[in-house]
Design a protein around this motif. Structure first.
Motif, PDB file in Angstrom:
ATOM      1  N   ASP A   9      -1.427   3.553   3.074  1.00 47.72           N
ATOM      2  CA  ASP A   9      -0.482   3.701   2.123  1.00 47.72           C
ATOM      3  C   ASP A   9       1.077   3.926   2.778  1.00 47.72           C
ATOM      4  O   ASP A   9       0.848   5.371   3.096  1.00 47.72           O
ATOM      5  N   THR A  10       1.749   3.350   3.167  1.00 50.71           N
ATOM      6  CA  THR A  10       2.674   3.812   3.965  1.00 50.71           C
ATOM      7  C   THR A  10       3.656   4.337   3.129  1.00 50.71           C
ATOM      8  O   THR A  10       4.783   4.932   3.629  1.00 50.71           O
ATOM      9  N   PRO A  16      -0.560   8.537   8.032  1.00 51.31           N
ATOM     10  CA  PRO A  16      -1.354   7.644   8.154  1.00 51.31           C
ATOM     11  C   PRO A  16      -2.691   8.071   8.806  1.00 51.31           C
ATOM     12  O   PRO A  16      -3.910   7.642   8.593  1.00 51.31           O
ATOM     13  N   LEU A  51      -0.933   0.150  12.810  1.00 47.91           N
ATOM     14  CA  LEU A  51      -0.313   1.119  13.363  1.00 47.91           C
ATOM     15  C   LEU A  51      -0.390   1.494  14.890  1.00 47.91           C
ATOM     16  O   LEU A  51      -1.189   0.508  15.554  1.00 47.91           O
ATOM     17  N   ARG A 153      -0.473  -1.654   2.231  1.00 44.59           N
ATOM     18  CA  ARG A 153       0.109  -2.456   3.233  1.00 44.59           C
ATOM     19  C   ARG A 153      -0.936  -3.244   4.030  1.00 44.59           C
ATOM     20  O   ARG A 153      -0.579  -4.500   4.217  1.00 44.59           O
TER      21      ARG A 153
END
Length: 160
Positions: A9-10, A16, A51, A153
């Motif tokens: 969940d950004t 993260p 990421l 996301r």
């Protein structure tokens, strides 16, 4: 990896790498990831989640430090045997998760009783199913709330 999803969940205040670490640790501790099961490579998981590899590498390092996974050159990263001593939960992390869930539930318009009911239903899904059947409801509201809580996301599906 099994048919499990790792999500980031950004919008969360939780970094993260910590989200990845916590999710994988929980999956290992509850037995959804079993001893010897291979995890995706750092690069693969990073690409799947959108990421940097350094973020995933940090999560893996922390899981190794907790002796939940082990990495061997040529053999990849695998789930380690669970420690024989019981694991105590991280009170700070639990409080953060509770705040994130509560905030997201309130943004959906849920009141305190609805939130508490959703948590109780999540803790005891069998009781929620029978209560929903008794009330004529479609099912527990927990799934609807938890789907929106993550604001996800990116996700990771099955890795062959």
């Amino acid at each position: 990896m099994s048919d499990l999803a790792v999500r980031v969940d950004t919008a969360s205040q939780v970094p993260p790498y910590e989200q990845i670490r916590a999710q994988l640790a929980a999956l290992i501790r509850i037995g959804r990831l079993t001893e010897g099961e291979r995890l995706p490579t750092v690069r693969q998981l990073a690409a799947d989640l959108g990421l940097s590899p350094g973020t995933v590498a940090r999560a893996y390092r922390e899981l190794e430090a907790a002796e939940l996974i082990r990495t061997r050159r040529g053999a990849g990263t695998r789930v380690a045997a669970l420690p024989s001593e019981p694991h105590t939960h991280d009170a700070y992390q639990l409080a953060t998760l509770a705040r994130d869930f509560t905030s997201a539930a309130r943004s959906l318009g849920a009141g305190t009783e609805d939130i508490l009911t959703a948590v109780r239903d999540a803790l005891d899904p069998g009781a929620a199913s029978s209560a929903a059947a008794d009330s004529g409801a479609e099912g527990p509201r927990t799934a609807d709330v938890s789907t929106h809580v993550t604001g996800v996301r990116n996700g990771l599906g099955r890795q062959a």
